[in-house]
Design a protein around this motif. Structure first.
Motif, PDB file in Angstrom:
ATOM      1  N   CYS A   1      53.443 -24.998 -24.931  1.00  0.00           N
ATOM      2  CA  CYS A   1      53.588 -24.301 -23.647  1.00  0.00           C
ATOM      3  C   CYS A   1      54.960 -23.666 -23.493  1.00  0.00           C
ATOM      4  O   CYS A   1      55.110 -22.659 -22.816  1.00  0.00           O
ATOM      5  N   ARG A   2      55.965 -24.286 -24.112  1.00  0.00           N
ATOM      6  CA  ARG A   2      57.330 -23.772 -23.990  1.00  0.00           C
ATOM      7  C   ARG A   2      57.696 -22.940 -25.213  1.00  0.00           C
ATOM      8  O   ARG A   2      57.089 -23.097 -26.280  1.00  0.00           O
ATOM      9  N   PRO A   3      58.676 -22.049 -25.092  1.00  0.00           N
ATOM     10  CA  PRO A   3      59.071 -21.217 -26.235  1.00  0.00           C
ATOM     11  C   PRO A   3      59.728 -22.046 -27.330  1.00  0.00           C
ATOM     12  O   PRO A   3      60.339 -23.082 -27.068  1.00  0.00           O
TER      13      PRO A   3
ATOM     14  N   PHE B   1      60.733 -17.555 -28.554  1.00  0.00           N
ATOM     15  CA  PHE B   1      59.542 -16.835 -28.110  1.00  0.00           C
ATOM     16  C   PHE B   1      58.379 -17.809 -27.985  1.00  0.00           C
ATOM     17  O   PHE B   1      58.418 -18.926 -28.500  1.00  0.00           O
ATOM     18  N   TYR B   2      57.342 -17.360 -27.274  1.00  0.00           N
ATOM     19  CA  TYR B   2      56.146 -18.174 -27.108  1.00  0.00           C
ATOM     20  C   TYR B   2      55.223 -17.971 -28.303  1.00  0.00           C
ATOM     21  O   TYR B   2      54.965 -16.844 -28.712  1.00  0.00           O
TER      22      TYR B   2
ATOM     23  N   ASP C   1      48.683 -18.814 -28.545  1.00  0.00           N
ATOM     24  CA  ASP C   1      47.866 -20.005 -28.366  1.00  0.00           C
ATOM     25  C   ASP C   1      46.773 -20.072 -29.434  1.00  0.00           C
ATOM     26  O   ASP C   1      46.190 -19.061 -29.814  1.00  0.00           O
TER      27      ASP C   1
ATOM     28  N   GLU D   1      54.358 -30.228 -27.141  1.00  0.00           N
ATOM     29  CA  GLU D   1      55.636 -30.751 -26.708  1.00  0.00           C
ATOM     30  C   GLU D   1      55.395 -32.096 -26.029  1.00  0.00           C
ATOM     31  O   GLU D   1      54.276 -32.393 -25.597  1.00  0.00           O
TER      32      GLU D   1
ATOM     33  N   PHE E   1      65.761 -20.013 -22.884  1.00  0.00           N
ATOM     34  CA  PHE E   1      64.684 -20.424 -21.985  1.00  0.00           C
ATOM     35  C   PHE E   1      64.891 -19.842 -20.594  1.00  0.00           C
ATOM     36  O   PHE E   1      63.945 -19.375 -19.947  1.00  0.00           O
TER      37      PHE E   1
ATOM     38  N   ILE F   1      63.966 -16.200 -20.549  1.00  0.00           N
ATOM     39  CA  ILE F   1      62.518 -16.019 -20.539  1.00  0.00           C
ATOM     40  C   ILE F   1      61.943 -16.315 -19.159  1.00  0.00           C
ATOM     41  O   ILE F   1      61.089 -15.578 -18.645  1.00  0.00           O
TER      42      ILE F   1
ATOM     43  N   GLU G   1      59.925 -13.778 -16.637  1.00  0.00           N
ATOM     44  CA  GLU G   1      58.616 -14.094 -16.064  1.00  0.00           C
ATOM     45  C   GLU G   1      58.651 -14.026 -14.542  1.00  0.00           C
ATOM     46  O   GLU G   1      57.714 -13.533 -13.905  1.00  0.00           O
TER      47      GLU G   1
END
Length: 214
Positions: free
Chosen positions: A54-56, A77-78, A81, A158, A177, A180, A184
């Motif tokens: 879920c986190r970069p 970066f992410y 998924d 994580e 973080f 980012i 967002e």
């Protein structure tokens, strides 16, 4: 359904039992990812790990790989998924070693302590996800469950927010973080402003129609 460490007892198999299980396992494999038993009793094979982050993550550039000191040539970066990665490991490799090898394979600079390996299995028509302890052996679990990922699969996540060791993050990572999160937040703000402007325009248009003379 996520369950707390639902550990199954590790059954110590004899060399002959391991040989039989590997033969049975290999006879059921459909993707050519078979296991091999060595003369010393250690066996090797493949596991697939799905990335559910879920986190970069922080990835080193090609110029900074192999350096011990923190580098400015790192990018956060992410990860898309649903990425699935295949690792070749041995029966002696622990969960912690698997996590380290997975991160090293993709030049991830984040501290391995930030991540946990989970097993996902089917029981009584339900799917259970359970966090593995650092000392468990993923290839043993794979051998016992068989090659079908519907019966057992591995997932990298994580640690839960309450378990995150924030001191394990470097200053550049935390700054990345924040950048980012700021982006967002700004993106969401622009979306809200756009919706508000559109709604206000329609409302003003409706009012002009109501207040129009005649």
């Amino acid at each position: 359904k996520d369950v707390e460490k639902e550990r199954e007892p590790h059954v110590y198999l004899s060399k002959e039992e391991v040989k039989e299980k590997i033969q049975s396992y290999n006879s059921s494999v459909t993707d050519k990812l078979k296991m091999t038993l060595n003369a010393n009793g250690i066996y090797t094979g493949f596991i697939k790990v799905q990335m559910e982050l879920c986190r970069p993550i922080t990835v080193q550039s090609s110029q900074s790989q192999g350096r011990c000191a923190p580098s400015n040539m790192e990018t956060a970066f992410y990860l898309p998924d649903g990425c699935v990665n295949t690792l070749h490991i041995s029966s002696t490799n622990t969960v912690r070693e698997v996590i380290e090898a997975l991160l090293k394979k993709f030049f991830v600079a984040d501290n391995p302590a930030k991540f946990a390996l989970y097993k996902r299995c089917h029981k009584e028509d339900q799917v259970y996800t359970c966090k593995l302890s650092d000392r468990e052996h993923p290839l043993y679990l794979r051998l016992v469950a068989g090659p079908k990922t519907e019966m057992l699969s591995f997932v990298l996540r994580e640690h839960e927010t309450g378990e995150v060791m924030w001191e394990a993050f470097s200053i550049p990572e935390l700054q990345n973080f924040l950048r980012i999160l700021d982006k967002e937040e700004n993106d969401q703000l622009q979306i809200l402003k756009s919706r508000y402007a559109a709604y206000r325009g329609k409302l003003e248009e409706a009012l002009r129609g109501v207040l129009k003379p005649g």
